[in-house]
Design a protein around this motif. Structure first.
Motif, PDB file in Angstrom:
ATOM      1  N   UNK A 155      52.846  56.830  24.503  1.00  0.00           N
ATOM      2  CA  UNK A 155      53.621  56.310  23.391  1.00  0.00           C
ATOM      3  C   UNK A 155      53.692  57.242  22.207  1.00  0.00           C
ATOM      4  N   UNK A 156      52.964  58.348  22.207  1.00  0.00           N
ATOM      5  CA  UNK A 156      52.984  59.304  21.106  1.00  0.00           C
ATOM      6  C   UNK A 156      53.604  60.608  21.597  1.00  0.00           C
ATOM      7  N   UNK A 174      65.863  58.810  17.313  1.00  0.00           N
ATOM      8  CA  UNK A 174      66.353  60.171  17.581  1.00  0.00           C
ATOM      9  C   UNK A 174      65.487  60.851  18.636  1.00  0.00           C
ATOM     10  N   UNK A 175      64.162  60.746  18.497  1.00  0.00           N
ATOM     11  CA  UNK A 175      63.261  61.374  19.464  1.00  0.00           C
ATOM     12  C   UNK A 175      63.377  60.711  20.838  1.00  0.00           C
ATOM     13  N   UNK A 176      63.536  59.383  20.847  1.00  0.00           N
ATOM     14  CA  UNK A 176      63.672  58.688  22.130  1.00  0.00           C
ATOM     15  C   UNK A 176      64.944  59.129  22.854  1.00  0.00           C
ATOM     16  N   UNK A 177      65.997  59.365  22.097  1.00  0.00           N
ATOM     17  CA  UNK A 177      67.241  59.813  22.707  1.00  0.00           C
ATOM     18  C   UNK A 177      67.083  61.208  23.284  1.00  0.00           C
ATOM     19  N   UNK A 178      66.388  62.083  22.566  1.00  0.00           N
ATOM     20  CA  UNK A 178      66.126  63.425  23.087  1.00  0.00           C
ATOM     21  C   UNK A 178      65.270  63.358  24.344  1.00  0.00           C
ATOM     22  N   UNK A 179      64.264  62.501  24.309  1.00  0.00           N
ATOM     23  CA  UNK A 179      63.347  62.378  25.442  1.00  0.00           C
ATOM     24  C   UNK A 179      64.073  61.872  26.687  1.00  0.00           C
ATOM     25  N   UNK A 219      57.107  53.569  -1.417  1.00  0.00           N
ATOM     26  CA  UNK A 219      57.004  54.843  -0.696  1.00  0.00           C
ATOM     27  C   UNK A 219      56.720  54.587   0.784  1.00  0.00           C
ATOM     28  N   UNK A 220      55.854  53.610   1.071  1.00  0.00           N
ATOM     29  CA  UNK A 220      55.588  53.270   2.458  1.00  0.00           C
ATOM     30  C   UNK A 220      56.819  52.729   3.169  1.00  0.00           C
ATOM     31  N   UNK A 221      57.641  51.949   2.441  1.00  0.00           N
ATOM     32  CA  UNK A 221      58.854  51.396   3.043  1.00  0.00           C
ATOM     33  C   UNK A 221      59.868  52.493   3.355  1.00  0.00           C
ATOM     34  N   UNK A 222      59.999  53.487   2.474  1.00  0.00           N
ATOM     35  CA  UNK A 222      60.907  54.608   2.739  1.00  0.00           C
ATOM     36  C   UNK A 222      60.467  55.346   3.997  1.00  0.00           C
ATOM     37  N   UNK A 223      59.162  55.622   4.108  1.00  0.00           N
ATOM     38  CA  UNK A 223      58.646  56.310   5.296  1.00  0.00           C
ATOM     39  C   UNK A 223      58.865  55.465   6.554  1.00  0.00           C
ATOM     40  N   UNK A 224      58.695  54.154   6.443  1.00  0.00           N
ATOM     41  CA  UNK A 224      58.887  53.272   7.599  1.00  0.00           C
ATOM     42  C   UNK A 224      60.339  53.267   8.051  1.00  0.00           C
ATOM     43  N   UNK A 225      61.265  53.179   7.103  1.00  0.00           N
ATOM     44  CA  UNK A 225      62.684  53.171   7.448  1.00  0.00           C
ATOM     45  C   UNK A 225      63.091  54.479   8.124  1.00  0.00           C
ATOM     46  N   UNK A 226      62.625  55.602   7.560  1.00  0.00           N
ATOM     47  CA  UNK A 226      62.944  56.892   8.163  1.00  0.00           C
ATOM     48  C   UNK A 226      62.279  57.037   9.533  1.00  0.00           C
ATOM     49  N   UNK A 227      61.100  56.431   9.685  1.00  0.00           N
ATOM     50  CA  UNK A 227      60.429  56.450  10.993  1.00  0.00           C
ATOM     51  C   UNK A 227      61.308  55.798  12.058  1.00  0.00           C
TER      52      UNK A 227
END
Length: 367
Positions: free
Chosen positions: A94-95, A242-247, A228-236
């Protein structure tokens, strides 16, 4: 007496001027961040290098998995020594640990990086003006400068910017927050001036307590860090997709390839958001407890199901569910991130909606 009143009015006007000056500098920082991202989209050097490193890591992993071991031979005084074999294994399921963080908004472009540094410098200048505005507002009213929605809003955005700059001073990779941060600060200050502005005045008796410094200041700090945590979560969430699509072998669109590939990896964004929310949650708990103690002093009861109290508790439950989900194997990742965003939306509703749409004991907030 009249001289003191006139001096306080002059300080209040000066505070308003400083707020507008800070907004002008924040707007310049916003433009500089936009230019940083634009120049970064033209640079493929750093991103190509990052992709090669990732591909190299995956190739090494596949080779190690096929061969089973990696043997190193070194020579010491004419004698060959075989080092202990190192077994190459994949990281936890999962990582995507082999995906490096992106190169940032500047994308490795020198001019983009220059504009990014200019944006940070402008943000520092705007923060100093912002801080001076909050300070002069406090001097004009001779109390804590968060007795109404206007003052709370200006203090809230100031603390959010201060936390961001603090992470930069600590050499954390957070410059990617700059653009959404200054955008939000401009919106927050615009609302404060246009919708929530309240003339300098003394507090109602219920607020005239030292608990104002403890309870409300903690709520401001917790909210700013939750933001700040919410901004990081949304971008996550965007980066993870994006990473799942590449994978899966897919090809992301031009916007995703240009913007999302420059962000930190999904694992880094998720970890950053979790560390902030986990660290702030105990302080939010104490904020609610402090509010209950203040309520007993002011109104003779600890809890009265006032709308502000109810939504503060709902926010607490939301973040408690998020932290519990992170400890539960089946709810890590995107599901936990959705809970974090819901919890922050509850905080925002408690911040804006309760004061605007509900009548209660907290309705003296100057709206």
């Amino acid at each position: 007496m009249h001289l003191a009143v006139a001096a306080n009015e002059n300080l209040a006007e000066f505070s308003n001027l400083l707020i507008r000056s800070a907004m002008a500098v924040y707007a310049l920082a916003f433009v500089a961040h936009i230019v940083e991202w634009v120049f970064g989209s033209r640079s493929r050097v750093a991103r190509t290098a990052a992709a090669l490193r990732a591909e190299g890591a995956r190739s090494a992993e596949r080779t190690g998995a096929a061969e089973g071991v990696s043997v190193t031979v070194r020579t010491s005084g004419g004698t060959s020594v075989l080092d202990r074999p190192k077994v190459v294994t994949r990281s936890a399921a999962g990582r995507r640990a082999d995906l490096p963080d992106g190169p940032g908004a500047a994308g490795g472009d020198e001019r983009g990086d220059l504009y990014g540094r200019i944006a940070v410098s402008l943000t520092v200048l705007a923060f100093l003006l912002h801080f001076a505005a909050v300070l002069t507002r406090a001097l004009s009213v001779q109390r804590a400068p968060w007795g109404n929605m206007y003052e709370f809003s200006t203090a809230f955005s100031m603390v959010a910017v201060g936390a961001y700059l603090g992470f930069l001073v600590a050499r954390k990779n957070v410059r990617w927050i700059g653009l959404p941060l200054v955008t939000t600060v401009l919106l927050d200050l615009g609302l404060a001036i246009v919708v929530f502005y309240t003339e300098s005045d003394q507090l109602v008796p219920a607020l005239d307590s030292y608990w104002l410094w403890i309870h409300v200041s903690l709520a401001i700090v917790c909210g700013a860090l939750f933001y700040l945590g919410a901004v990081a979560t949304l971008l996550y969430l965007f980066r993870d997709r994006y990473e799942a699509k590449l994978e899966a072998g897919g090809k992301p669109g031009a916007f995703a390839s240009s913007v999302l590939e420059r962000l930190p990896s999904a694992a880094s964004l998720d970890g950053f958001a979790y560390r902030i929310n986990a660290a702030v949650f105990p302080f939010w708990t104490f904020t609610i407890i402090a509010g209950a103690i203040w309520a007993e002093n002011a109104w003779g009861r600890y809890w009265g199901w006032d709308p502000k109290e109810v939504w503060s508790f709902i926010t607490w439950v939301g973040y408690a569910c998020y932290l519990h989900a992170r400890a539960t194997a089946g709810w890590k990742g995107r599901r936990a991130a959705y809970l974090a965003l819901i919890a922050f939306l509850c905080f925002l509703f408690n911040y804006y909606g309760v004061n605007v749409f509900f009548d209660g004991l907290h309705s003296y907030a100057g709206v």
